[in-house]
Design a protein around this motif. Sequence first.
Motif, PDB file in Angstrom:
ATOM      1  N   MET A   1      12.958  -5.771  -5.477  1.00 27.97           N
ATOM      2  CA  MET A   1      11.517  -5.594  -5.476  1.00 27.97           C
ATOM      3  C   MET A   1      10.914  -6.562  -4.455  1.00 27.97           C
ATOM      4  O   MET A   1      11.249  -7.725  -4.455  1.00 27.97           O
ATOM      5  CB  MET A   1      10.986  -5.869  -6.891  1.00 27.97           C
ATOM      6  N   ASN A   2      10.038  -6.057  -3.589  1.00 31.75           N
ATOM      7  CA  ASN A   2       9.402  -6.889  -2.574  1.00 31.75           C
ATOM      8  C   ASN A   2       8.114  -7.482  -3.145  1.00 31.75           C
ATOM      9  O   ASN A   2       7.073  -6.820  -3.173  1.00 31.75           O
ATOM     10  CB  ASN A   2       9.128  -6.067  -1.318  1.00 31.75           C
ATOM     11  N   TYR A   3       8.199  -8.723  -3.585  1.00 26.14           N
ATOM     12  CA  TYR A   3       7.066  -9.364  -4.243  1.00 26.14           C
ATOM     13  C   TYR A   3       5.897  -9.601  -3.291  1.00 26.14           C
ATOM     14  O   TYR A   3       4.742  -9.515  -3.699  1.00 26.14           O
ATOM     15  CB  TYR A   3       7.500 -10.672  -4.901  1.00 26.14           C
ATOM     16  N   GLU A   4       6.199  -9.901  -2.037  1.00 27.14           N
ATOM     17  CA  GLU A   4       5.105 -10.101  -1.070  1.00 27.14           C
ATOM     18  C   GLU A   4       4.286  -8.826  -0.932  1.00 27.14           C
ATOM     19  O   GLU A   4       3.065  -8.865  -0.869  1.00 27.14           O
ATOM     20  CB  GLU A   4       5.658 -10.540   0.291  1.00 27.14           C
ATOM     21  N   GLU A   5       4.945  -7.680  -0.899  1.00 33.48           N
ATOM     22  CA  GLU A   5       4.234  -6.400  -0.794  1.00 33.48           C
ATOM     23  C   GLU A   5       3.370  -6.139  -2.026  1.00 33.48           C
ATOM     24  O   GLU A   5       2.309  -5.540  -1.920  1.00 33.48           O
ATOM     25  CB  GLU A   5       5.200  -5.241  -0.554  1.00 33.48           C
ATOM     26  N   ILE A   6       3.817  -6.593  -3.196  1.00 31.35           N
ATOM     27  CA  ILE A   6       3.016  -6.433  -4.409  1.00 31.35           C
ATOM     28  C   ILE A   6       1.703  -7.193  -4.265  1.00 31.35           C
ATOM     29  O   ILE A   6       0.625  -6.683  -4.586  1.00 31.35           O
ATOM     30  CB  ILE A   6       3.790  -6.913  -5.654  1.00 31.35           C
ATOM     31  N   VAL A   7       1.782  -8.416  -3.746  1.00 30.65           N
ATOM     32  CA  VAL A   7       0.572  -9.222  -3.542  1.00 30.65           C
ATOM     33  C   VAL A   7      -0.318  -8.566  -2.485  1.00 30.65           C
ATOM     34  O   VAL A   7      -1.525  -8.410  -2.682  1.00 30.65           O
ATOM     35  CB  VAL A   7       0.934 -10.672  -3.137  1.00 30.65           C
ATOM     36  N   LEU A   8       0.282  -8.168  -1.371  1.00 34.57           N
ATOM     37  CA  LEU A   8      -0.499  -7.545  -0.305  1.00 34.57           C
ATOM     38  C   LEU A   8      -1.115  -6.221  -0.756  1.00 34.57           C
ATOM     39  O   LEU A   8      -2.261  -5.913  -0.406  1.00 34.57           O
ATOM     40  CB  LEU A   8       0.361  -7.352   0.943  1.00 34.57           C
ATOM     41  N   ASP A   9      -0.393  -5.459  -1.574  1.00 43.31           N
ATOM     42  CA  ASP A   9      -0.941  -4.207  -2.103  1.00 43.31           C
ATOM     43  C   ASP A   9      -2.171  -4.447  -2.963  1.00 43.31           C
ATOM     44  O   ASP A   9      -3.093  -3.633  -2.971  1.00 43.31           O
ATOM     45  CB  ASP A   9       0.110  -3.436  -2.901  1.00 43.31           C
ATOM     46  N   ALA A  10      -2.186  -5.558  -3.692  1.00 46.95           N
ATOM     47  CA  ALA A  10      -3.364  -5.885  -4.500  1.00 46.95           C
ATOM     48  C   ALA A  10      -4.592  -6.057  -3.606  1.00 46.95           C
ATOM     49  O   ALA A  10      -5.694  -5.646  -3.967  1.00 46.95           O
ATOM     50  CB  ALA A  10      -3.109  -7.158  -5.313  1.00 46.95           C
ATOM     51  N   PHE A  11      -4.400  -6.629  -2.423  1.00 45.96           N
ATOM     52  CA  PHE A  11      -5.500  -6.762  -1.467  1.00 45.96           C
ATOM     53  C   PHE A  11      -5.840  -5.421  -0.821  1.00 45.96           C
ATOM     54  O   PHE A  11      -7.016  -5.111  -0.616  1.00 45.96           O
ATOM     55  CB  PHE A  11      -5.172  -7.813  -0.403  1.00 45.96           C
ATOM     56  N   ARG A  12      -4.825  -4.634  -0.522  1.00 49.47           N
ATOM     57  CA  ARG A  12      -5.077  -3.318   0.091  1.00 49.47           C
ATOM     58  C   ARG A  12      -5.899  -2.433  -0.836  1.00 49.47           C
ATOM     59  O   ARG A  12      -6.757  -1.690  -0.389  1.00 49.47           O
ATOM     60  CB  ARG A  12      -3.760  -2.626   0.427  1.00 49.47           C
ATOM     61  N   LYS A  13      -5.611  -2.502  -2.126  1.00 54.09           N
ATOM     62  CA  LYS A  13      -6.304  -1.650  -3.098  1.00 54.09           C
ATOM     63  C   LYS A  13      -7.811  -1.905  -3.116  1.00 54.09           C
ATOM     64  O   LYS A  13      -8.577  -1.011  -3.459  1.00 54.09           O
ATOM     65  CB  LYS A  13      -5.728  -1.856  -4.502  1.00 54.09           C
ATOM     66  N   ILE A  14      -8.226  -3.109  -2.756  1.00 56.76           N
ATOM     67  CA  ILE A  14      -9.661  -3.422  -2.748  1.00 56.76           C
ATOM     68  C   ILE A  14     -10.227  -3.409  -1.329  1.00 56.76           C
ATOM     69  O   ILE A  14     -11.355  -3.854  -1.111  1.00 56.76           O
ATOM     70  CB  ILE A  14      -9.960  -4.762  -3.454  1.00 56.76           C
ATOM     71  N   ASN A  15      -9.451  -2.868  -0.366  1.00 58.44           N
ATOM     72  CA  ASN A  15      -9.878  -2.850   1.036  1.00 58.44           C
ATOM     73  C   ASN A  15     -10.319  -4.230   1.501  1.00 58.44           C
ATOM     74  O   ASN A  15     -11.345  -4.399   2.127  1.00 58.44           O
ATOM     75  CB  ASN A  15     -11.000  -1.832   1.268  1.00 58.44           C
ATOM     76  N   ALA A  16      -9.525  -5.213   1.175  1.00 54.50           N
ATOM     77  CA  ALA A  16      -9.877  -6.617   1.402  1.00 54.50           C
ATOM     78  C   ALA A  16      -9.954  -6.968   2.882  1.00 54.50           C
ATOM     79  O   ALA A  16      -9.261  -6.403   3.718  1.00 54.50           O
ATOM     80  CB  ALA A  16      -8.855  -7.521   0.718  1.00 54.50           C
TER      81      ALA A  16
END
Length: 174
Positions: A1-16
Amino acid sequence: MNYEEIVLDAFRKINARAGHVVPIRNFRNGIMRQMNPVEQEEFIAVINAMITDGLVTCEGANTGLEVIRLTEKGFSQLYHSMADYQIADVLMQMFARSKYKVGEIIPMRNINMQFIPSLNPVEQDRFEHVANTLIDAGFITYEDGKSKPIPGLILQQRGYDYIYGHIIDIKSLF
């Protein structure tokens, strides 16, 4: 599991954008609940590595409102963006989908409510440059609403030729 991508996806989901935050509790109450203790430690280690690399910062640990803040460096790596010519093509396809003719206008409210929100923040930042390039190349013109009843983008002959099959290389404009 790519944990960095999980964190980055959380930002992507809010169009950060740079400076936006994601509460740590979102991870604790979400993905981390599904992890075993070893995976949780690895996840925290990845967040710490992201902090060390300057992708994010961690703030508010003493206040109880601990958040991860996206940095400029993190923002620059966050989105996989279309090239300018691809953004231009997508914009021109708005005219094609509605079968526009030369001189017809897409109201700016449609651009602002439909087209721009479909872009990620990096692409949104480049939209004005893309539109101006299309204007300079004679594909469209901009109406500010002073001479016509509504502001918007007006299809020109060169844009018409592009969207309805005449061979014009839009990529060469960028």
